[in-house]
Design an enzyme around this catalytic site. Structure first.
Site, PDB file in Angstrom:
ATOM      1  N   ASP A 127       1.023  -1.351  -0.001  1.00  0.00           N
ATOM      2  CA  ASP A 127      -0.172   0.009   0.229  1.00  0.00           C
ATOM      3  C   ASP A 127       1.413   1.472  -0.454  1.00  0.00           C
ATOM      4  O   ASP A 127       0.198   2.008  -0.768  1.00  0.00           O
ATOM      5  CB  ASP A 127      -0.696  -0.188   1.497  1.00  0.00           C
ATOM      6  CG  ASP A 127      -2.088  -1.264   0.847  1.00  0.00           C
ATOM      7  OD1 ASP A 127      -2.167  -1.325  -0.481  1.00  0.00           O
ATOM      8  OD2 ASP A 127      -2.758  -1.363   1.961  1.00  0.00           O
TER       9      ASP A 127
ATOM     10  N   SER B 287     -18.124 -22.310 -27.551  1.00  0.00           N
ATOM     11  CA  SER B 287     -17.887 -23.413 -26.365  1.00  0.00           C
ATOM     12  C   SER B 287     -17.698 -24.921 -26.768  1.00  0.00           C
ATOM     13  O   SER B 287     -16.800 -25.504 -27.547  1.00  0.00           O
ATOM     14  CB  SER B 287     -19.621 -23.427 -25.481  1.00  0.00           C
ATOM     15  OG  SER B 287     -20.356 -24.210 -26.729  1.00  0.00           O
TER      16      SER B 287
ATOM     17  N   GLU C 128      -5.602 -29.833 -18.335  1.00  0.00           N
ATOM     18  CA  GLU C 128      -5.393 -28.791 -17.223  1.00  0.00           C
ATOM     19  C   GLU C 128      -7.292 -28.949 -16.650  1.00  0.00           C
ATOM     20  O   GLU C 128      -8.309 -29.078 -17.152  1.00  0.00           O
ATOM     21  CB  GLU C 128      -5.746 -27.595 -17.517  1.00  0.00           C
ATOM     22  CG  GLU C 128      -5.922 -26.708 -19.379  1.00  0.00           C
ATOM     23  CD  GLU C 128      -5.907 -26.172 -20.287  1.00  0.00           C
ATOM     24  OE1 GLU C 128      -6.299 -25.378 -20.514  1.00  0.00           O
ATOM     25  OE2 GLU C 128      -4.971 -26.143 -20.805  1.00  0.00           O
TER      26      GLU C 128
ATOM     27  N   LYS D 201     -10.989 -27.293 -15.141  1.00  0.00           N
ATOM     28  CA  LYS D 201     -12.343 -26.468 -15.712  1.00  0.00           C
ATOM     29  C   LYS D 201     -12.841 -25.549 -14.978  1.00  0.00           C
ATOM     30  O   LYS D 201     -13.346 -25.901 -13.388  1.00  0.00           O
ATOM     31  CB  LYS D 201     -13.101 -27.314 -16.322  1.00  0.00           C
ATOM     32  CG  LYS D 201     -13.832 -26.601 -16.824  1.00  0.00           C
ATOM     33  CD  LYS D 201     -15.014 -27.610 -18.244  1.00  0.00           C
ATOM     34  CE  LYS D 201     -15.933 -26.851 -18.365  1.00  0.00           C
ATOM     35  NZ  LYS D 201     -17.090 -25.692 -18.646  1.00  0.00           N
TER      36      LYS D 201
ATOM     37  N   ASP E 207     -14.832 -22.872 -12.913  1.00  0.00           N
ATOM     38  CA  ASP E 207     -16.316 -22.354 -13.180  1.00  0.00           C
ATOM     39  C   ASP E 207     -16.511 -20.607 -13.072  1.00  0.00           C
ATOM     40  O   ASP E 207     -16.446 -20.942 -11.754  1.00  0.00           O
ATOM     41  CB  ASP E 207     -17.000 -22.855 -12.490  1.00  0.00           C
ATOM     42  CG  ASP E 207     -18.431 -23.306 -12.089  1.00  0.00           C
ATOM     43  OD1 ASP E 207     -18.922 -22.677 -12.998  1.00  0.00           O
ATOM     44  OD2 ASP E 207     -19.304 -23.480 -10.963  1.00  0.00           O
TER      45      ASP E 207
ATOM     46  N   ARG F  80     -17.861 -13.355 -23.444  1.00  0.00           N
ATOM     47  CA  ARG F  80     -18.105 -14.599 -24.879  1.00  0.00           C
ATOM     48  C   ARG F  80     -19.268 -13.579 -25.734  1.00  0.00           C
ATOM     49  O   ARG F  80     -19.201 -14.046 -27.049  1.00  0.00           O
ATOM     50  CB  ARG F  80     -18.102 -15.706 -24.192  1.00  0.00           C
ATOM     51  CG  ARG F  80     -18.555 -16.583 -25.423  1.00  0.00           C
ATOM     52  CD  ARG F  80     -18.642 -17.913 -24.549  1.00  0.00           C
ATOM     53  NE  ARG F  80     -18.829 -18.906 -25.869  1.00  0.00           N
ATOM     54  CZ  ARG F  80     -20.714 -19.226 -26.358  1.00  0.00           C
ATOM     55  NH1 ARG F  80     -20.998 -18.505 -25.569  1.00  0.00           N
ATOM     56  NH2 ARG F  80     -20.357 -19.791 -27.151  1.00  0.00           N
TER      57      ARG F  80
ATOM     58  N   TYR G 133      -5.550 -19.320 -20.411  1.00  0.00           N
ATOM     59  CA  TYR G 133      -6.107 -21.192 -20.591  1.00  0.00           C
ATOM     60  C   TYR G 133      -6.040 -21.048 -22.400  1.00  0.00           C
ATOM     61  O   TYR G 133      -6.045 -22.061 -22.442  1.00  0.00           O
ATOM     62  CB  TYR G 133      -6.727 -21.890 -20.873  1.00  0.00           C
ATOM     63  CG  TYR G 133      -7.812 -21.448 -21.113  1.00  0.00           C
ATOM     64  CD1 TYR G 133      -8.938 -20.905 -22.197  1.00  0.00           C
ATOM     65  CD2 TYR G 133      -9.654 -20.971 -20.066  1.00  0.00           C
ATOM     66  CE1 TYR G 133     -10.367 -20.552 -21.930  1.00  0.00           C
ATOM     67  CE2 TYR G 133     -10.332 -20.910 -19.468  1.00  0.00           C
ATOM     68  CZ  TYR G 133     -11.034 -20.149 -20.910  1.00  0.00           C
ATOM     69  OH  TYR G 133     -12.463 -19.545 -21.254  1.00  0.00           O
TER      70      TYR G 133
ATOM     71  N   LYS H 150     -15.975 -33.626 -17.036  1.00  0.00           N
ATOM     72  CA  LYS H 150     -16.978 -33.108 -15.249  1.00  0.00           C
ATOM     73  C   LYS H 150     -16.741 -34.103 -14.757  1.00  0.00           C
ATOM     74  O   LYS H 150     -17.418 -35.688 -14.618  1.00  0.00           O
ATOM     75  CB  LYS H 150     -18.373 -32.695 -16.290  1.00  0.00           C
ATOM     76  CG  LYS H 150     -18.998 -31.546 -17.179  1.00  0.00           C
ATOM     77  CD  LYS H 150     -17.691 -30.264 -16.447  1.00  0.00           C
ATOM     78  CE  LYS H 150     -18.869 -29.950 -16.091  1.00  0.00           C
ATOM     79  NZ  LYS H 150     -20.045 -29.034 -16.765  1.00  0.00           N
TER      80      LYS H 150
ATOM     81  N   CYS I 273     -49.338 -15.366   2.391  1.00  0.00           N
ATOM     82  CA  CYS I 273     -48.096 -15.055   2.923  1.00  0.00           C
ATOM     83  C   CYS I 273     -47.361 -15.351   3.957  1.00  0.00           C
ATOM     84  O   CYS I 273     -48.112 -14.512   4.333  1.00  0.00           O
ATOM     85  CB  CYS I 273     -47.595 -13.810   1.506  1.00  0.00           C
ATOM     86  SG  CYS I 273     -46.017 -13.074   2.330  1.00  0.00           S
TER      87      CYS I 273
ATOM     88  N   CYS J 122     -46.395 -11.709   5.094  1.00  0.00           N
ATOM     89  CA  CYS J 122     -47.819 -10.520   5.513  1.00  0.00           C
ATOM     90  C   CYS J 122     -49.111 -11.370   5.601  1.00  0.00           C
ATOM     91  O   CYS J 122     -49.873 -10.345   5.884  1.00  0.00           O
ATOM     92  CB  CYS J 122     -47.371  -9.320   4.156  1.00  0.00           C
ATOM     93  SG  CYS J 122     -48.417 -10.406   3.056  1.00  0.00           S
TER      94      CYS J 122
ATOM     95  N   CYS K 283     -46.246 -13.815  -3.968  1.00  0.00           N
ATOM     96  CA  CYS K 283     -47.977 -13.029  -2.897  1.00  0.00           C
ATOM     97  C   CYS K 283     -47.557 -11.241  -3.794  1.00  0.00           C
ATOM     98  O   CYS K 283     -46.619 -10.508  -3.701  1.00  0.00           O
ATOM     99  CB  CYS K 283     -46.449 -12.774  -1.620  1.00  0.00           C
ATOM    100  SG  CYS K 283     -47.349 -11.073  -0.837  1.00  0.00           S
TER     101      CYS K 283
ATOM    102  N   CYS L 241     -46.297  -6.241   2.087  1.00  0.00           N
ATOM    103  CA  CYS L 241     -45.743  -7.528   2.082  1.00  0.00           C
ATOM    104  C   CYS L 241     -44.178  -6.881   2.537  1.00  0.00           C
ATOM    105  O   CYS L 241     -42.904  -6.343   1.776  1.00  0.00           O
ATOM    106  CB  CYS L 241     -45.994  -8.294   0.909  1.00  0.00           C
ATOM    107  SG  CYS L 241     -44.600  -9.719   1.760  1.00  0.00           S
TER     108      CYS L 241
HETATM  109  S1  IVH Z   1     -10.436 -23.225 -23.055  1.00  0.00           S
HETATM  110  C1  IVH Z   1     -13.964 -23.906 -27.281  1.00  0.00           C
HETATM  111  N1  IVH Z   1      -9.432 -24.368 -21.323  1.00  0.00           N
HETATM  112  O1  IVH Z   1     -15.529 -24.056 -20.377  1.00  0.00           O
HETATM  113  C2  IVH Z   1     -13.948 -23.214 -25.526  1.00  0.00           C
HETATM  114  N2  IVH Z   1     -11.711 -23.245 -21.186  1.00  0.00           N
HETATM  115  O2  IVH Z   1     -17.329 -25.502 -20.920  1.00  0.00           O
HETATM  116  C3  IVH Z   1     -12.574 -23.220 -24.497  1.00  0.00           C
HETATM  117  N3  IVH Z   1     -13.227 -23.312 -19.757  1.00  0.00           N
HETATM  118  O3  IVH Z   1     -16.328 -21.167 -22.693  1.00  0.00           O
HETATM  119  C4  IVH Z   1     -12.104 -22.410 -24.360  1.00  0.00           C
HETATM  120  N4  IVH Z   1     -11.960 -24.110 -17.931  1.00  0.00           N
HETATM  121  O4  IVH Z   1     -15.315 -20.594 -20.462  1.00  0.00           O
HETATM  122  C5  IVH Z   1     -10.772 -23.725 -21.491  1.00  0.00           C
HETATM  123  N5  IVH Z   1      -9.293 -24.636 -19.391  1.00  0.00           N
HETATM  124  C6  IVH Z   1      -9.633 -24.095 -19.912  1.00  0.00           C
HETATM  125  C7  IVH Z   1     -10.718 -24.262 -18.974  1.00  0.00           C
HETATM  126  C8  IVH Z   1     -11.790 -24.029 -19.720  1.00  0.00           C
HETATM  127  C9  IVH Z   1     -12.968 -23.395 -17.840  1.00  0.00           C
HETATM  128  C10 IVH Z   1     -14.446 -22.419 -19.883  1.00  0.00           C
HETATM  129  C11 IVH Z   1     -14.560 -21.870 -20.549  1.00  0.00           C
HETATM  130  C12 IVH Z   1     -16.051 -22.111 -21.454  1.00  0.00           C
HETATM  131  C13 IVH Z   1     -16.910 -23.045 -20.841  1.00  0.00           C
HETATM  132  C14 IVH Z   1     -16.828 -24.269 -21.883  1.00  0.00           C
END
Ligand code: IVH
Length: 668
Positions: free
Chosen positions: A40, A85, A116, A118, A120, A139, A227, A315, A409, A412, A427, A432
């Site tokens: 800081d 996707s 790698e 995944k 969320d 996206r 990624y 998954k 409800c 209320c 409600c 309320c």
């Molecule tokens: S590669 C083709 N690598 O998962 C698009 N995506 O379910 C994929 N995600 O839209 C990009 N971890 O937001 C990639 N290690 C990873 C990821 C990853 C999470 C997400 C990404 C994608 C979604 C698809």
């Protein structure tokens, strides 16, 4: 210590280098070298120096991460390379099938994969030109997304400029996420402030990036893992591993747990190895991603309509546990929806103790045949808020009780309604307490009663202090009553009272919208005001009379009808009338009749006009504005990325024009 002879410019450069170095240690490598206080101090020194020499401030200075003003709306950014996707798999067998498919496609070539985690979160694209962050986008529909540069710049793990030899232009793809601890802290604060909780870190991250005010996003402690890349000019790679290495070397945050595997057997072992360990990470992962390492092979595999053939997600199964359902409580949400909540005998799932879970709605309880007293299976998947999956019927004792939604409800005591299209029971009482704050904010917003000085914070205080029990009470407020509120000065108190006074004359359409009757948006309210002219006539209207208006369908008609039959609502309307709130339509004489008889629907994004402005233009030229395309629509104005409404208009043969033509039409 800086050399005594350092010029301000050199000192500023030195401080920026140091801050960037420590940002990297902290956010990218998780190995801080200095304490937060020392950090800081550096930051403040830079800020002070820049304040003394404003001409030396550059956009990539760490002090420029949080922009000053909220945006009016997000701009649109077209991705140079689409953001696709990904397909999902749930078992080792499906991974083997994927491997076989890839190899068949490549004529039996040998394939290595990078695996790698995944994450969320929310996928974003960062464009760096000559090493400087130019913009960042969501996206969106894959082709174009929202310009969220201002919010992304607040994330300290995103460097404002890249290090080392960098390509002329590079689109970097990554996932913005909220670390577990930040997510929990955020929800704790929201709970304390009576705000609805985020169901999972993904929603929280998405909600944070959608904020128009970057100062809000800045407080959320978001982070990122990069990624992949989209468009790249001025560099070439042979493998995905090389891509990750370039990103890391350029100062971007890349997850260290990626692994090159030379067979699908190894991939599966690596994935399975992570499943039991995933809870040890400081962020949430819901599986692993498997990518073909060789970029030439990736290119040859290509993409299907929506996802690449060279990668797949694996998954993890959701974590489950069995426990007893002790009771079903009913909560009233801020929109009046009654939601049943399972009260459980506490049970440990994925490292946290769960004692409540969502049951969504009555239909779901019935469909799953869940009874109070049952042993139930609880699941925690991507959703951090656990769900009740099913009842273990084989373990019933006969003592279990069938649940019935209350007819009144719980907050209320008012009557509840259920509209035909929805499974939710609601409600609809204006008084309320569970909905009050949100109702007040809605009532006061600009497009409703436009009450200056009445926003979220004020509404919360008025409710907390018991000064207002429904929107009718607002008009009984006085300067003396509100002066004792926190941070309230004489001037702001007078402003609020003046704002309330001014709002009384807004007219019926705005009032109807402000009342928050379900399914009545501003266009609907306008149509009702024009059709009925005064609230008395509207409140007495039968369902048949309501449906006669072209803008009113059966669902909206039922909702309006129900609303006026709740006794509490009648009392609130009486208060409003007594306070002098105008309950007839005040209609400005149209500027022209160019659009008279026309029913216009806007769709897509307009670039030169705000939507409300465009709608105002239609009305001032004698036309009506609709929210959905029906047989009665006479004209559709389609902006950028118009979707289903445009299709519907074409299907119905309704005339479609673009924004430029609309402007011409008005001007002529
Ligand atoms: S590669 C083709 N690598 O998962 C698009 N995506 O379910 C994929 N995600 O839209 C990009 N971890 O937001 C990639 N290690 C990873 C990821 C990853 C999470 C997400 C990404 C994608 C979604 C698809």
């Amino acid at each position: 210590m800086p050399p005594k002879t350092a010029s301000p410019k050199q000192e500023i450069a030195r401080l920026r280098r140091l801050i960037r170095h420590h940002d990297r240690r902290y956010y990218e490598e998780d190995r801080p070298e200095i304490s937060d206080t020392e950090y800081d101090r550096l930051y403040r020194a830079l800020k002070d120096l820049e304040a003394r020499f404003p001409s030396l401030v550059t956009p990539d200075s760490p002090t420029q991460r949080v922009g000053g003003k909220p945006l009016a709306a997000f701009g649109v950014i077209r991705h140079r390379v689409p953001m696709l996707s990904m397909d999902n798999t749930y078992s080792p067998g499906e991974l083997q099938e994927f491997d076989a498919r890839v190899k068949r496609f490549l004529g039996g070539e040998k394939v290595s994969y990078v695996v790698e985690p995944k994450y969320d979160g929310v996928s974003v694209s960062l464009t760096y030109r000559k090493g400087a962050l130019q913009f960042g986008a969501t996206r969106g529909d894959g082709e174009q997304g929202d310009d969220i540069t201002a919010n992304l710049k607040t994330i300290r793990a995103i460097p404002l400029s890249l290090e080392g030899p960098v390509p002329k232009l590079i689109e970097i793809r990554g996932e913005v996420y909220l670390p577990r601890a930040a997510f929990e802290a955020l929800n704790r604060i929201r709970e304390k402030e009576g705000e609805p909780l985020f169901a999972n870190p993904r929603n929280a991250a998405a909600g944070s990036l959608k904020q128009l005010d970057p100062r809000v996003a800045a407080k959320r402690n978001l982070s990122i893992f990069c990624y992949g890349v989209g468009a790249v000019e001025g560099a070439g790679f042979k493998t995905h591993e090389e891509v990750l290495e370039l990103l890391r070397a350029a100062g971007l945050r890349v997850n260290p747990h990626h692994r090159l595997c030379d067979s699908m057997g190894r991939v599966i072992d690596y994935c399975n190895g992570w499943e039991p360990k995933k809870g040890s990470l400081t962020y949430h992962i819901d599986g692993m991603v498997v990518k073909v390492n060789d970029l030439d092979q990736q290119r040859r595999l290509g993409v299907t309509a929506k996802s690449p053939r060279y990668m797949i997600a694996y998954k993890f199964p959701a974590e489950r546990a069995v426990t007893q359902l002790l009771n079903i409580e009913v909560n009233v949400g801020r929109t009046g929806a009654l939601t049943p909540v399972a009260v459980l005998k506490p049970v440990l799932i994925a490292g946290t103790t769960v004692s409540r879970a969502s049951l969504h709605n009555e239909d779901e309880i019935r469909r799953k045949e869940i009874r109070i007293g049952d042993r139930v299976v609880i699941e925690k998947a991507g959703e951090i808020i656990p769900q009740v999956v099913e009842a273990v019927k084989s373990q019933r004792t006969g003592q279990e009780k069938v649940f019935r939604m209350p007819g009144r409800c719980p907050a209320c005591g008012g009557e509840v309604t259920r509209d035909e299209e929805e499974v939710a029971v609601r409600c609809v009482s204006l008084d309320c307490p569970a909905q009050l704050k949100e109702r007040l904010v809605h009532f006061a917003q600009r497009t409703a009663m436009d009450i200056e000085g009445l926003g979220d914070v004020m509404a919360r205080q008025l409710v907390a202090q018991g000064l207002v029990k429904d929107c009718g009470d607002l008009f009984g407020l006085t300067v003396e009553k509100i002066l004792p509120l926190e941070r309230m000065a004489e001037k702001s108190a007078r402003n609020l009272i003046a704002g309330l006074q001014a709002s009384k004359a807004r007219g019926l359409a705005r009032l109807l919208f402000a009342l928050g009757i379900r399914h009545v948006g501003s266009a609907g309210a306008e149509a009702l005001a024009l059709g009925f002219g005064a609230i008395g006539r509207l409140s007495r209207a039968s369902l048949e009379e309501l449906i006669k208006l072209p803008e009113v369908g059966p669902v909206m008609a039922a909702s309006i009808h129900d609303f006026f039959r709740v006794p509490a609502n009648g009392r609130v309307l009486e208060k409003l009338r007594a306070a002098g709130v105008k309950m007839e339509e005040v209609q400005a004489a149209p500027v022209s009749g160019k659009l008279s008889g026309q029913r216009v629907v806007f769709t897509g994004e307009l670039s030169g006009l705000a939507r409300s402005e465009a709608e105002g233009l239609v009305r001032s030229h004698g036309g009506m504005v609709g929210s959905s395309v029906t047989k009665k629509t006479t004209l559709v104005v389609a902006g950028a990325s118009a979707g289903s409404k445009l299709e519907k208009a074409r299907g119905l043969g309704v005339k479609v024009i673009d924004e430029a033509e609309f402007k011409r039409l008005i001007r002529e």
